[in-house]
Write a protein that holds these residues in place. Sequence first.
Motif, PDB file in Angstrom:
ATOM      1  N   VAL A  47       0.839  -1.202   0.000  1.00  0.00           N
ATOM      2  CA  VAL A  47       0.000   0.000   0.000  1.00  0.00           C
ATOM      3  C   VAL A  47       0.869   1.245   0.000  1.00  0.00           C
ATOM      4  CG1 VAL A  47      -1.590   1.362   1.412  1.00  0.00           C
ATOM      5  CG2 VAL A  47      -2.004  -1.089   1.081  1.00  0.00           C
ATOM      6  N   LYS A  48       1.888   1.268   0.847  1.00  0.00           N
ATOM      7  CA  LYS A  48       2.764   2.434   0.946  1.00  0.00           C
ATOM      8  C   LYS A  48       3.510   2.678  -0.360  1.00  0.00           C
ATOM      9  CE  LYS A  48       6.380   4.487   3.836  1.00  0.00           C
ATOM     10  NZ  LYS A  48       7.187   4.957   2.700  1.00  0.00           N
ATOM     11  N   SER A  49       4.003   1.603  -0.977  1.00  0.00           N
ATOM     12  CA  SER A  49       4.756   1.782  -2.224  1.00  0.00           C
ATOM     13  C   SER A  49       3.865   2.296  -3.345  1.00  0.00           C
ATOM     14  CB  SER A  49       5.412   0.457  -2.641  1.00  0.00           C
ATOM     15  OG  SER A  49       4.443  -0.513  -2.977  1.00  0.00           O
ATOM     16  N   ARG A  50       2.601   1.860  -3.359  1.00  0.00           N
ATOM     17  CA  ARG A  50       1.664   2.349  -4.378  1.00  0.00           C
ATOM     18  C   ARG A  50       1.355   3.819  -4.148  1.00  0.00           C
ATOM     19  NH1 ARG A  50      -3.570  -0.677  -5.370  1.00  0.00           N
ATOM     20  NH2 ARG A  50      -3.346   0.162  -7.455  1.00  0.00           N
ATOM     21  N   ARG A  51       1.195   4.202  -2.907  1.00  0.00           N
ATOM     22  CA  ARG A  51       0.903   5.614  -2.595  1.00  0.00           C
ATOM     23  C   ARG A  51       2.106   6.475  -2.925  1.00  0.00           C
ATOM     24  NH1 ARG A  51      -1.838   6.967   2.937  1.00  0.00           N
ATOM     25  NH2 ARG A  51      -2.550   8.725   1.684  1.00  0.00           N
ATOM     26  N   ASP A  52       3.300   5.979  -2.605  1.00  0.00           N
ATOM     27  CA  ASP A  52       4.506   6.762  -2.909  1.00  0.00           C
ATOM     28  C   ASP A  52       4.678   6.931  -4.413  1.00  0.00           C
ATOM     29  OD1 ASP A  52       4.989   6.925  -0.220  1.00  0.00           O
ATOM     30  OD2 ASP A  52       6.539   5.359  -0.182  1.00  0.00           O
TER      31      ASP A  52
END
Length: 312
Positions: A304-309
């Motif tokens: 999730v974090k990598s997609r948001r970043d």
Amino acid sequence: MTSKRNPERMPAAPDPAAGRFATLTFERDVAAPLPVLWQAWTAPAARAVWAAPTPSVAVEFLEADTSVGGREVSLCKVEGQPDIRCECGWLELQPAERSVNYEVVSSGGVRQSAALVTADFSGTGESSRLVVTVQLSSLAGDMEAGYRQGFDAGLRNLAGAAERTMVLQRMIQAPRTVVWNTWMNPETLPQWWGPEGFSCRTKRIDLRTGGEWVFDMIAPDGTVFPNHHLYTKVRPEERIGYTLLWGENGPKHADAWASFEEQDGATKVTLGMVFSTEAEFQEAKGFGAVELGLQTLAKLERCVKSRRDATA
């Protein structure tokens, strides 16, 4: 509530003169942590496991929404008898503390009973206690005996299911929409599913009600674990219900669900599994399924974090 009365004890014909009231109390000690018992009581996928009071009763769920204002509608089916319809409406849900629901039972279009059901939960450590109070109004004949028998059987089934249930939770610092779209995406789901060092090789994937995911989970040492998930219910951004099979069309080893609850901009993810047998539950605990499952949810959070970043 579907499992709480015995359709085999329903009266054959309405009695217009009947107007009986009763308050029934049921108590049950359960060898499971309080959060697990709560999930077994409220999660639709878990309720479907223990709903039938006896093996001779088949329960078909038409609706299942465990939320305040939501309802559960089911049909109890006994060979050679008319179907019995049960409508349960949720009035209060205080997690791991109390639930209140109404229940209306009908047969052949005629209301048989109405009840207010209050369940109070308590517990510490690995044990819990459930006290259920039923305020019953028998509308067609005396339903008290049937309710007593049905509730006794239902709570016995519930305890058995809770004692082989595993519940994992993680708070992810992202909106529910983002978390849901990372889970229910045929491209991203295989990227994070499984413990640290594991990878997934997909054969077929269809993430919708009635769909399936057939895949191999591959361990760091190259060991292949065939998996087959059958999706029984998908409520967008709320809940997924699915069945876990050992390999494509193999034997079932668990009924599972994932729920997504938004809290102050973050998302509480709950992953639950009712194992088919106590032996399978103990075996899973023995090889570290809790720790491995928590690793899986941690990988979800990283994805999730990598997609948001990437989109920032």
